[in-house]
Write an enzyme that holds these catalytic residues in place. Structure first.
Site, PDB file in Angstrom:
ATOM      1  N   ASP A  13      66.417 -20.898  -7.011  1.00 16.70           N
ATOM      2  CA  ASP A  13      65.132 -20.877  -6.300  1.00 16.70           C
ATOM      3  C   ASP A  13      63.957 -20.699  -7.244  1.00 16.70           C
ATOM      4  O   ASP A  13      62.936 -20.113  -6.899  1.00 16.70           O
ATOM      5  CB  ASP A  13      65.115 -19.758  -5.238  1.00 16.70           C
ATOM      6  N   LYS A  16      63.024 -25.667  -9.206  1.00 11.79           N
ATOM      7  CA  LYS A  16      63.559 -26.816  -9.961  1.00 11.79           C
ATOM      8  C   LYS A  16      63.183 -28.134  -9.299  1.00 11.79           C
ATOM      9  O   LYS A  16      62.916 -29.116  -9.972  1.00 11.79           O
ATOM     10  CB  LYS A  16      65.097 -26.727 -10.048  1.00 11.79           C
ATOM     11  N   GLY A  40      68.975 -25.890  -2.142  1.00  8.28           N
ATOM     12  CA  GLY A  40      67.859 -26.319  -1.316  1.00  8.28           C
ATOM     13  C   GLY A  40      66.633 -26.459  -2.187  1.00  8.28           C
ATOM     14  O   GLY A  40      66.180 -25.487  -2.783  1.00  8.28           O
ATOM     15  N   HIS A  41      66.163 -27.681  -2.344  1.00 10.85           N
ATOM     16  CA  HIS A  41      64.958 -27.884  -3.148  1.00 10.85           C
ATOM     17  C   HIS A  41      63.829 -28.292  -2.216  1.00 10.85           C
ATOM     18  O   HIS A  41      64.005 -29.157  -1.376  1.00 10.85           O
ATOM     19  CB  HIS A  41      65.172 -29.004  -4.171  1.00 10.85           C
ATOM     20  N   GLN A 225      71.082 -24.192  -8.025  1.00 11.36           N
ATOM     21  CA  GLN A 225      71.253 -22.745  -8.237  1.00 11.36           C
ATOM     22  C   GLN A 225      70.695 -22.343  -9.618  1.00 11.36           C
ATOM     23  O   GLN A 225      69.801 -22.992 -10.107  1.00 11.36           O
ATOM     24  CB  GLN A 225      72.714 -22.324  -8.074  1.00 11.36           C
ATOM     25  N   ARG A 304      67.317 -17.114   4.808  1.00  9.04           N
ATOM     26  CA  ARG A 304      67.506 -15.686   4.506  1.00  9.04           C
ATOM     27  C   ARG A 304      66.382 -15.167   3.614  1.00  9.04           C
ATOM     28  O   ARG A 304      65.990 -15.847   2.658  1.00  9.04           O
ATOM     29  CB  ARG A 304      68.809 -15.489   3.708  1.00  9.04           C
ATOM     30  N   ARG A 306      64.830 -13.553   0.535  1.00 14.45           N
ATOM     31  CA  ARG A 306      65.392 -13.351  -0.817  1.00 14.45           C
ATOM     32  C   ARG A 306      65.061 -11.946  -1.300  1.00 14.45           C
ATOM     33  O   ARG A 306      64.009 -11.397  -0.970  1.00 14.45           O
ATOM     34  CB  ARG A 306      64.819 -14.380  -1.781  1.00 14.45           C
ATOM     35  N   SER A 414      53.472 -23.871 -13.609  1.00 13.07           N
ATOM     36  CA  SER A 414      53.200 -24.289 -12.240  1.00 13.07           C
ATOM     37  C   SER A 414      52.400 -23.193 -11.542  1.00 13.07           C
ATOM     38  O   SER A 414      52.784 -22.030 -11.565  1.00 13.07           O
ATOM     39  CB  SER A 414      54.527 -24.552 -11.536  1.00 13.07           C
TER      40      SER A 414
HETATM   41  P1  GDP Z   1      64.599 -24.734  -6.268  1.00  9.03           P
HETATM   42  O1  GDP Z   1      65.835 -24.632  -5.448  1.00  9.03           O
HETATM   43  O2  GDP Z   1      64.744 -24.151  -7.624  1.00  9.03           O
HETATM   44  O3  GDP Z   1      64.026 -26.104  -6.263  1.00  9.03           O
HETATM   45  O4  GDP Z   1      63.512 -23.821  -5.572  1.00  9.03           O
HETATM   46  P2  GDP Z   1      63.117 -23.740  -4.023  1.00  9.03           P
HETATM   47  O5  GDP Z   1      62.732 -25.075  -3.509  1.00  9.03           O
HETATM   48  O6  GDP Z   1      64.148 -22.988  -3.247  1.00  9.03           O
HETATM   49  O7  GDP Z   1      61.882 -22.760  -4.086  1.00  9.03           O
HETATM   50  C1  GDP Z   1      60.745 -23.120  -4.659  1.00  9.03           C
HETATM   51  C2  GDP Z   1      59.665 -22.983  -3.600  1.00  9.03           C
HETATM   52  O8  GDP Z   1      58.488 -22.627  -4.244  1.00  9.03           O
HETATM   53  C3  GDP Z   1      59.372 -24.262  -2.869  1.00  9.03           C
HETATM   54  O9  GDP Z   1      58.958 -23.983  -1.563  1.00  9.03           O
HETATM   55  C4  GDP Z   1      58.242 -24.873  -3.676  1.00  9.03           C
HETATM   56  O10 GDP Z   1      57.396 -25.708  -2.910  1.00  9.03           O
HETATM   57  C5  GDP Z   1      57.508 -23.652  -4.107  1.00  9.03           C
HETATM   58  N1  GDP Z   1      56.874 -23.730  -5.408  1.00  9.03           N
HETATM   59  C6  GDP Z   1      57.289 -24.385  -6.523  1.00  9.03           C
HETATM   60  N2  GDP Z   1      56.461 -24.144  -7.547  1.00  9.03           N
HETATM   61  C7  GDP Z   1      55.505 -23.293  -7.076  1.00  9.03           C
HETATM   62  C8  GDP Z   1      54.383 -22.649  -7.659  1.00  9.03           C
HETATM   63  O11 GDP Z   1      54.104 -22.787  -8.831  1.00  9.03           O
HETATM   64  N3  GDP Z   1      53.649 -21.828  -6.856  1.00  9.03           N
HETATM   65  C9  GDP Z   1      53.944 -21.626  -5.535  1.00  9.03           C
HETATM   66  N4  GDP Z   1      53.173 -20.801  -4.839  1.00  9.03           N
HETATM   67  N5  GDP Z   1      55.000 -22.213  -4.956  1.00  9.03           N
HETATM   68  C10 GDP Z   1      55.770 -23.033  -5.708  1.00  9.03           C
END
Ligand code: GDP
Length: 425
Positions: A13, A16, A40-41, A225, A304, A306, A414
């Site tokens: 999370d 990525k 989940g991305h 993950q 859930r 985190r 980011s």
């Molecule tokens: P992944 O599984 O590693 O891709 O991560 P997730 O998708 O579960 O969680 C990342 C969440 O953070 C998503 O809802 C993204 O839209 C959001 N996100 C990603 N980069 C940023 C950021 O720099 N700032 C904020 N506020 N949200 C972000």
């Protein structure tokens, strides 16, 4: 040619999906190399939100080929649904491919995982109940031969493999868990209509990757993950059943380790974790709740909440070493915008000894006491900033401290969920 691996540097999370989507703009092929629909991305494109579980984040770029590699496990029901959802929103998915050799998550995997987690009670692993663990268990058991993606195109083969599996699994279902046996015919009937839809995406994934390497293509390998959920390198047993670390990109995809040019480790500006297991910098008070609320730290797949805590320099340093990281993408820096001071863990103390890398024995990790330093906050919004030099001094110092602790330079920062909210260094 360039070969980049995108890997999560914490417990998943980290963001990525967003970073892979950005890289995909200049990429010919994106390959998911492990995991299944337990990932989940979330990717935001022009204020539209896409939640992807199986399909690589490159699917939102028209010219980018996307492959689910042989190291992944595929639930055909989830895959069909995800393709349907994307098509309904105007993304054809014509560029999607799935490796023949990927193993298939079947309904009996999900059923058995649920029974097993229920039976464990308070000692449950906290899995996502998507059947991922049982599918990987069958893969390593090898016999009876589990269903692999190519089998989905052959009805009689599929039926036979299901029958073989259930001959064994029903013994467990009935005698270990006291539940009625599953019907092979019913499982076949559930899967076959969907199998016919998704089997057209099957290819020799290994050859696809090797052709791309020989064709000097730009390839991104996308991990799901994170490092400390890796079956071997993670906080065992509270880990996933596959290999999220960068080395996992080579397993089952056709990539040799010397072909990798860059390993981008995604490092969230604080730490989160889902499910059970050690989390040294966890803040169960107001600080953790602030991170959860501002960072929207609720699972993409499960919803859930985190567990949240402060940046752990020991975690980041260890992860950088385990992955051979060449650079960092620091994400969600904006989540810290409001804080007056920000704690950062710079070492662990255990029995009077200071450590700067993580002990690999879980019981030792349970005993560590994180040692913090407090960095000043910047208390202003970062969301519109597009250059590193424009960041407030305190935010620059925070980024520099992460680079120091990881001993790896940042390449991307980011500052918000959208594509535009990204500082390229
Ligand atoms: P992944 O599984 O590693 O891709 O991560 P997730 O998708 O579960 O969680 C990342 C969440 O953070 C998503 O809802 C993204 O839209 C959001 N996100 C990603 N980069 C940023 C950021 O720099 N700032 C904020 N506020 N949200 C972000």
């Amino acid at each position: 040619m360039s070969v980049t691996v995108v890997v999560g540097g914490q417990w998943g999370d980290e963001g990525k999906g967003k970073i892979t989507d950005i890289l995909a703009a200049d990429t010919d092929l994106v390959v998911r190399y492990q995991g299944g629909s337990n990932a989940g991305h979330t990717v935001i494109v022009q204020a539209e939100e896409f939640k992807l579980h199986l399909i690589p984040s490159g699917i939102l770029r028209e010219d980018c080929m996307c492959l689910m590699g042989g190291g992944t496990v595929i639930d055909p029901l989830v895959l069909a649904e995800e393709i349907g959802n994307l098509q309904a929103r105007g993304y054809s998915c014509d560029n999607l491919r799935v490796s023949y050799t990927a193993h298939v998550v079947m309904p009996y995997h999900k059923h058995i995982e649920k029974l097993a987690e229920q039976a464990r009670g308070r000692d449950s692993i906290g899995t996502t109940l998507r059947g991922i663990g049982p599918a990987y268990t069958d893969k390593t058991r090898r016999m009876p031969r589990p269903v692999r993606f190519r089998d989905l195109s052959d009805a009689s083969q599929l039926r036979k493999l299901i029958e073989d599996q259930l001959t064994e699994k029903n013994i467990i279902v009935q005698h270990k868990y006291g539940q009625p046996p599953l019907s092979a015919e019913q499982v076949f009937e559930e899967i076959w209509p969907v199998a016919q839809k998704v089997s057209s995406y099957a290819v020799d994934g290994q050859r696809l990757v090797q052709d791309a390497l020989r064709g000097e293509r730009r390839i991104v390998f996308e991990g799901a993950q994170g490092t400390f959920l890796d079956l071997d390198c993670g906080t065992y047993p509270f880990v996933t059943s596959s290999h999220p670390v960068a080395a996992g990109a080579c397993l089952g995809t056709g990539l040799g380790p010397t072909a990798i040019d860059e390993v981008i480790m995604i490092c969230k500006a604080y730490t989160t974790r889902v499910g059970a297991g050690v989390l040294p910098t966890e803040d169960e008070g107001e600080g953790g709740q602030l991170l959860r609320d501002r960072g929207q730290e609720y699972g993409t797949t499960t919803g859930r909440p985190r567990r949240c805590g402060w940046l752990d320099g020991v975690v980041v340093r260890t992860a950088a070493m385990l992955n051979g990281a060449t650079c960092l993408a620091i994400t969600k820096l904006d989540v810290l915008d409001e804080l007056a001071t920000i704690p950062v863990c710079i070492g662990y103390e255990i029995d009077g000894v200071m450590l700067d890398t993580m002990p690999s024995w879980p019981d030792d990790l349970e005993k560590v006491r994180p040692v913090y330093e407090e960095l000043p906050g910047w208390q202003q919004p970062l969301g519109q900033i597009t250059a590193r030099e424009e960041l407030p001094a305190a935010a620059q110092a925070y980024v520099e401290r992460i680079e120091e602790l990881a001993a790896v330079p940042a390449k991307l920062i980011s500052v918000g969920p959208s594509r535009e909210q990204t500082i390229h260094i």
